[in-house]
Design an enzyme around this catalytic site. Structure first.
Site, short mmCIF file in Angstrom:
data_model
loop_
_atom_site.label_atom_id
_atom_site.label_comp_id
_atom_site.label_asym_id
_atom_site.label_seq_id
_atom_site.Cartn_x
_atom_site.Cartn_y
_atom_site.Cartn_z
N GLU A 128 3.75 -6.73 2.09
CA GLU A 128 3.39 -7.15 0.72
C GLU A 128 3.49 -5.97 -0.25
O GLU A 128 2.52 -5.65 -0.95
CB GLU A 128 1.95 -7.68 0.70
N PRO A 129 4.62 -5.31 -0.32
CA PRO A 129 4.70 -4.14 -1.21
C PRO A 129 4.78 -4.55 -2.67
O PRO A 129 5.41 -5.55 -3.01
CB PRO A 129 6.00 -3.46 -0.78
N GLY A 130 4.11 -3.81 -3.51
CA GLY A 130 4.19 -4.06 -4.95
C GLY A 130 4.64 -2.80 -5.65
O GLY A 130 5.76 -2.65 -6.09
N ARG A 131 3.72 -1.82 -5.68
CA ARG A 131 3.95 -0.57 -6.39
C ARG A 131 5.27 0.11 -5.99
O ARG A 131 6.03 0.56 -6.84
CB ARG A 131 2.79 0.38 -6.08
N TYR A 138 -8.22 4.76 -13.81
CA TYR A 138 -8.28 5.47 -12.53
C TYR A 138 -8.11 6.99 -12.68
O TYR A 138 -8.07 7.70 -11.68
CB TYR A 138 -7.18 5.00 -11.57
N CYS A 165 -9.52 2.56 -30.24
CA CYS A 165 -10.77 3.22 -30.60
C CYS A 165 -11.67 3.44 -29.39
O CYS A 165 -12.73 2.82 -29.26
CB CYS A 165 -11.48 2.40 -31.66
N TYR A 223 1.75 -2.22 -12.13
CA TYR A 223 0.42 -2.25 -12.72
C TYR A 223 0.44 -1.67 -14.14
O TYR A 223 -0.52 -1.03 -14.57
CB TYR A 223 -0.59 -1.52 -11.81
N GLY A 233 0.74 -1.25 0.00
CA GLY A 233 0.00 0.00 0.00
C GLY A 233 0.77 1.30 0.00
O GLY A 233 0.20 2.36 -0.26
N1 LLP Z 1 -1.51 -7.03 -0.77
C1 LLP Z 1 -2.78 -7.12 -1.17
C2 LLP Z 1 -3.69 -8.02 -0.48
C3 LLP Z 1 -3.22 -6.34 -2.25
O1 LLP Z 1 -4.49 -6.42 -2.63
C4 LLP Z 1 -2.32 -5.47 -2.92
C5 LLP Z 1 -2.74 -4.67 -4.06
C6 LLP Z 1 -0.98 -5.43 -2.47
C7 LLP Z 1 -0.62 -6.21 -1.39
C8 LLP Z 1 0.06 -4.55 -3.11
O2 LLP Z 1 -0.24 -3.22 -2.92
P1 LLP Z 1 0.80 -2.10 -3.36
O3 LLP Z 1 2.02 -2.17 -2.48
O4 LLP Z 1 1.14 -2.32 -4.77
O5 LLP Z 1 0.05 -0.83 -3.16
N2 LLP Z 1 -4.13 -1.69 -10.24
C9 LLP Z 1 -4.11 -0.66 -9.22
C10 LLP Z 1 -3.60 -1.18 -7.91
C11 LLP Z 1 -4.35 -2.36 -7.39
C12 LLP Z 1 -3.85 -2.85 -6.07
C13 LLP Z 1 -4.43 -4.16 -5.75
N3 LLP Z 1 -3.93 -4.74 -4.53
C14 LLP Z 1 -3.31 0.52 -9.71
O6 LLP Z 1 -2.80 0.46 -10.82
O7 LLP Z 1 -3.21 1.52 -9.02
#
Ligand code: LLP
Length: 421
Positions: A281-284, A324, A350, A379, A241
């Site tokens: 659980e970092p992604g972004r 978004y 299109c 993403y 997050g």
């Molecule tokens: N853990 C869980 C349970 C999640 O649902 C998510 C993201 C993460 C971890 C990773 O979150 P992050 O660190 O990346 O914020 N497609 C959207 C973002 C969707 C996020 C979904 N869940 C975008 O492009 O902004």
């Protein structure tokens, strides 16, 4: 996050020591380019922030799922947060230790549960009573015990885009805090279930600490109640997050917190429960700033009402602006010193919703010149589609002065694979 690896050398934009224009010239566009250094630095920033307590960085695979990226995470000692059997398959292929994998998501199928149980993952983040019952059945049929954490919903406003906010009480995610204790009791009685932790994820692209602090307070109370049941948890999963700076630090209100301040938001929990392993659980925040999408300008279309830079990159390549209304910084790959114009950067798809930027002041580019769309590492490719029968782009991983194609550009044949006349 770490210092940017993207910089102009003279008039040319580089990632690490590789010219983006040369990459585009050689490999074509649209093209996703990632920096090894940025990914490793961003992971290291989390590891440093949590260094003085047991922790696991379970990278959220959905942000960017390429095997080469997962392999970087694995080599850095990280694990994976997965949400499907497909992501499990990828994580295992990349050599990630199953004991470093957590399985999130509201709709795990029994087949997916079985796969993950057999692989021996660290924890299932269970999100409802019926999911617990299904998991128990699957575990019993396999003669295994399912390790679980309940994902609770702390009912905190994450102050982010509604589509990526999950912490509200009416969200489909998690179980309400009030229900969680009941579920822990049910699970405690179930011989097929082993309770290992507590989990929570309140949303994505959070740019202030307030919601994390509010979550910490609620989790602390709940941890006390769980302990009173006689349960000793091993892990506390705080989800992902942490947001990134899509605005290139122009707007001080939009600069997200640093990992060290984020870590500090939960300090009361560490003090009360020093034995808990903190799972993140970092992604972004790991891959977002590490990647750009390169596109080539096809036409400079000027009408009496609008000016459009029409590029070969579109919403199927990067859907975030369309879906978004997200802002992605855009810069010319070669700075020609031209004046700026107010333009919409759009693709060939299109749909009027097909845009990468709207009403943006950008230096004028001529057809054939390239643009870099920043913050596209997360993403970006992972949400790309074949809409309009457009082949998905290639992905490239840069390391110092070298680069590697980590996914080849799709071909016409790829577009029709599995179809019949
Ligand atoms: N853990 C869980 C349970 C999640 O649902 C998510 C993201 C993460 C971890 C990773 O979150 P992050 O660190 O990346 O914020 N497609 C959207 C973002 C969707 C996020 C979904 N869940 C975008 O492009 O902004």
């Amino acid at each position: 996050m770490a210092e940017s690896v993207f910089s102009y050398k003279g008039s040319e934009l580089f990632v690490e020591d590789v010219s983006l224009d040369q990459l585009a010239e050689e490999l074509g566009t649209p093209l996703y380019v990632y920096s090894t250094k940025a990914i490793l630095d961003n992971l290291a920033s989390y590891q440093k922030a949590f260094a003085d307590r047991p922790h696991l960085i379970a990278y959220s695979v959905k942000a960017a799922s390429n095997l080469a990226i997962l392999s970087l995470v694995q080599k850095q000692g990280g694990g994976a947060d997965i949400v499907s059997g497909g992501e499990l398959f990828r994580a295992l292929k990349a050599g990630i230790d199953p004991q470093k994998i957590v399985f999130s998501g509201v709709g795990k199928t029994k087949a997916e549960m079985a796969e993950a149980l057999k692989a021996g993952i660290l924890s299932f983040n269970v999100e409802s009573a019926p999911e617990l019952a299904a998991l128990s059945q699957v575990a019993q049929s396999l003669g295994l015990k399912a390790p679980i954490a309940f994902r609770v919903n702390p009912d905190v406003d994450p102050q982010t885009h509604p589509y990526v906010a999950t912490g509200f009480r009416d969200s489909k995610f998690g179980v309400p805090v009030e229900e969680a204790l009941k579920l822990y009791k049910v699970a405690q009685e179930d011989p097929n279930i082993e309770i290992v932790g507590l989990d929570c994820h309140i949303g994505s692209q959070l740019t202030s600490l307030g919601p994390f602090k509010a979550t910490a307070e609620r989790l602390l109370v709940l941890l006390g109640k769980i302990k009173a049941l006689g349960l000793e948890l091993k892990i506390l999963d705080l989800g992902g997050g942490l947001g990134i700076d899509y605005y290139d630090q122009k707007d001080p209100d939009k600069i997200p917190p640093l990992t060290k301040d984020y870590a500090r938001a939960f300090s009361a929990i560490y003090q009360a429960y020093p034995g808990l392993t903190i799972v993140l659980e970092p992604g972004r925040s790991v891959v977002g700033p590490a990647g750009v999408l390169l596109v080539t300008t096809l036409y400079d279309k000027i009408t009496p009402f609008k000016r459009f830079f029409i590029t070969d990159g579109a919403m199927n390549d990067l859907i975030r602006p369309s879906l978004y209304g997200s802002y992605h910084n855009i810069k010319p790959v070669k700075d020609q010193g031209r004046p700026a114009a107010l333009v919409n950067v759009v693709g060939p798809v299109c749909e009027s919703g097909d845009f990468l930027a709207q009403d943006r002041a950008l230096p004028i580019v001529q057809p054939g010149e390239r643009l870099a769309v920043f913050g596209a590492g997360a993403y970006g490719f992972s949400m790309a589609s074949n809409y309009n029968s457009r082949a998905r782009s290639a992905e490239v991983l840069v390391n110092g002065a070298t680069f590697r194609i980590i996914r080849t550009r799709e071909t016409r044949e790829d577009l029709i694979r599995g179809e019949t006349l």
